[in-house]
Design a protein around this motif. Structure first.
Motif, mmCIF file in Angstrom:
data_model
loop_
_atom_site.group_PDB
_atom_site.id
_atom_site.type_symbol
_atom_site.label_atom_id
_atom_site.label_comp_id
_atom_site.label_asym_id
_atom_site.label_seq_id
_atom_site.Cartn_x
_atom_site.Cartn_y
_atom_site.Cartn_z
ATOM 1 N N LYS A 63 0.838 -1.207 0.000
ATOM 2 C CA LYS A 63 0.000 0.000 0.000
ATOM 3 C C LYS A 63 0.870 1.253 0.000
ATOM 4 N N GLN A 64 1.897 1.233 0.811
ATOM 5 C CA GLN A 64 2.756 2.393 0.970
ATOM 6 C C GLN A 64 3.509 2.725 -0.321
ATOM 7 N N ILE A 65 4.099 1.736 -0.968
ATOM 8 C CA ILE A 65 4.923 2.019 -2.148
ATOM 9 C C ILE A 65 4.091 2.261 -3.406
ATOM 10 N N ASN A 66 2.793 2.031 -3.335
ATOM 11 C CA ASN A 66 1.923 2.309 -4.473
ATOM 12 C C ASN A 66 1.028 3.524 -4.235
ATOM 13 N N ASP A 67 1.280 4.262 -3.170
ATOM 14 C CA ASP A 67 0.523 5.464 -2.841
ATOM 15 C C ASP A 67 1.344 6.686 -3.266
ATOM 16 N N LYS A 68 0.891 7.385 -4.291
ATOM 17 C CA LYS A 68 1.648 8.515 -4.847
ATOM 18 C C LYS A 68 1.920 9.598 -3.809
ATOM 19 N N GLU A 69 0.969 9.852 -2.946
ATOM 20 C CA GLU A 69 1.157 10.898 -1.932
ATOM 21 C C GLU A 69 2.227 10.509 -0.915
ATOM 22 N N ARG A 70 2.227 9.255 -0.515
ATOM 23 C CA ARG A 70 3.261 8.788 0.432
ATOM 24 C C ARG A 70 4.643 8.812 -0.211
ATOM 25 N N VAL A 71 4.705 8.431 -1.489
ATOM 26 C CA VAL A 71 5.984 8.453 -2.199
ATOM 27 C C VAL A 71 6.498 9.887 -2.289
ATOM 28 N N ALA A 72 5.616 10.815 -2.654
ATOM 29 C CA ALA A 72 6.017 12.222 -2.761
ATOM 30 C C ALA A 72 6.491 12.758 -1.406
ATOM 31 N N ALA A 73 5.776 12.409 -0.344
ATOM 32 C CA ALA A 73 6.159 12.863 0.998
ATOM 33 C C ALA A 73 7.516 12.272 1.394
ATOM 34 N N ALA A 74 7.739 11.017 1.080
ATOM 35 C CA ALA A 74 9.020 10.378 1.413
ATOM 36 C C ALA A 74 10.170 11.072 0.700
ATOM 37 N N MET A 75 9.954 11.457 -0.550
ATOM 38 C CA MET A 75 11.021 12.084 -1.326
ATOM 39 C C MET A 75 11.276 13.536 -0.908
ATOM 40 N N GLU A 76 10.415 14.090 -0.065
ATOM 41 C CA GLU A 76 10.653 15.429 0.485
ATOM 42 C C GLU A 76 11.621 15.385 1.666
ATOM 43 N N ASN A 77 11.839 14.212 2.225
ATOM 44 C CA ASN A 77 12.767 14.040 3.332
ATOM 45 C C ASN A 77 14.188 14.015 2.765
ATOM 46 N N PRO A 78 15.032 15.021 3.103
ATOM 47 C CA PRO A 78 16.372 15.106 2.505
ATOM 48 C C PRO A 78 17.239 13.870 2.738
ATOM 49 N N ALA A 79 17.203 13.315 3.932
ATOM 50 C CA ALA A 79 18.039 12.143 4.226
ATOM 51 C C ALA A 79 17.584 10.934 3.406
ATOM 52 N N LEU A 80 16.284 10.748 3.327
ATOM 53 C CA LEU A 80 15.736 9.621 2.568
ATOM 54 C C LEU A 80 15.996 9.814 1.073
ATOM 55 N N ARG A 81 15.835 11.031 0.581
ATOM 56 C CA ARG A 81 16.090 11.325 -0.819
ATOM 57 C C ARG A 81 17.555 11.025 -1.172
ATOM 58 N N GLU A 82 18.477 11.398 -0.287
ATOM 59 C CA GLU A 82 19.897 11.140 -0.528
ATOM 60 C C GLU A 82 20.181 9.639 -0.579
ATOM 61 N N LEU A 83 19.553 8.884 0.318
ATOM 62 C CA LEU A 83 19.735 7.430 0.332
ATOM 63 C C LEU A 83 19.199 6.801 -0.957
ATOM 64 N N VAL A 84 18.030 7.247 -1.400
ATOM 65 C CA VAL A 84 17.463 6.747 -2.656
ATOM 66 C C VAL A 84 18.417 7.065 -3.808
ATOM 67 N N GLU A 85 18.937 8.296 -3.839
ATOM 68 C CA GLU A 85 19.860 8.693 -4.909
ATOM 69 C C GLU A 85 21.098 7.791 -4.937
ATOM 70 N N GLN A 86 21.625 7.449 -3.782
ATOM 71 C CA GLN A 86 22.795 6.575 -3.707
ATOM 72 C C GLN A 86 22.485 5.196 -4.286
ATOM 73 N N CYS A 87 21.269 4.730 -4.038
ATOM 74 C CA CYS A 87 20.893 3.400 -4.503
ATOM 75 C C CYS A 87 20.600 3.360 -6.007
ATOM 76 N N VAL A 88 20.000 4.424 -6.545
ATOM 77 C CA VAL A 88 19.566 4.381 -7.954
ATOM 78 C C VAL A 88 20.588 4.943 -8.932
ATOM 79 N N THR A 89 21.594 5.676 -8.450
ATOM 80 C CA THR A 89 22.583 6.253 -9.345
ATOM 81 C C THR A 89 23.493 5.165 -9.892
ATOM 82 N N GLU A 90 23.669 5.193 -11.208
ATOM 83 C CA GLU A 90 24.516 4.199 -11.865
ATOM 84 C C GLU A 90 25.963 4.413 -11.449
ATOM 85 N N PRO A 91 26.714 3.338 -11.225
ATOM 86 C CA PRO A 91 28.126 3.476 -10.887
ATOM 87 C C PRO A 91 28.897 4.082 -12.056
ATOM 88 N N GLU A 92 29.929 4.828 -11.724
ATOM 89 C CA GLU A 92 30.742 5.489 -12.768
ATOM 90 C C GLU A 92 31.530 4.482 -13.565
#
Length: 160
Positions: free
Chosen positions: A131-160
């Motif tokens: 439910k949580q990962i398919n809720d657009k509002e919850r996803v948007a709210a999660a991505m507003e959290n700077p620490a969480l956004r940084e962690l997501v970026e580390q995971c999804v960024t392609e290695p150099e």
């Protein structure tokens, strides 16, 4: 309606032997869906696990078989991802689902609707996480959290 027309056309093609239908070959839309599924898998396989120095593919959290793509309208697809956390009580399953969603939203080159689920029976709180990962509002709210956004970026960024 377009899906109904396509199904009817395929059925009639089989009955009447219309050109374009070759027994033993996938209809063009099925082949396109398969190609799209491979394309989706190629995008998510390199996402890194938040805790371990491995990709989700290496940990078998995501597999080719867990990606399904169905055409729902002309040039629009339903992309369904099923992933399997490494342990049934994985505390980072929601974060993994978030990483899958963010990477696909950024990288998919075709119009799509996205559904992400934990594989049935593989996590103790799969229903709540789904439910949580398919809720657009919850996803948007999660991505507003700077620490969480940084962690997501580390995971999804392609290695150099």
């Amino acid at each position: 309606m377009a899906l109904l027309r396509a199904l009817l056309s395929r059925a009639l093609g089989r009955v009447w032997g219309c050109p374009g239908h070759r027994p033993g070959h996938a209809p063009p839309s099925r082949a396109m869906e398969h190609d799209r599924a491979i394309e989706v898998y190629d995008i998510i396989r390199s996402i890194r696990d938040p805790e371990k120095p491995h990709t989700l593919e290496e940990l078998e959290v995501v597999t080719e078989g867990g990606v399904e793509v169905q055409e729902i309208a002309e040039d629009e697809y339903l992309v369904t991802i099923r992933f399997t956390p490494t342990v049934p009580h994985c505390s980072l399953a929601t974060l993994i689902g978030l990483c899958l969603r963010i990477k696909l939203q950024r990288c998919l080159p075709f119009r799509h609707k996205l559904e992400i689920y934990i594989s049935e029976g593989t996590h103790s709180t799969e229903e709540d996480i789904n439910k949580q990962i398919n809720d657009k509002e919850r996803v948007a709210a999660a991505m507003e959290n700077p620490a969480l956004r940084e962690l997501v970026e580390q995971c999804v960024t392609e290695p150099e």
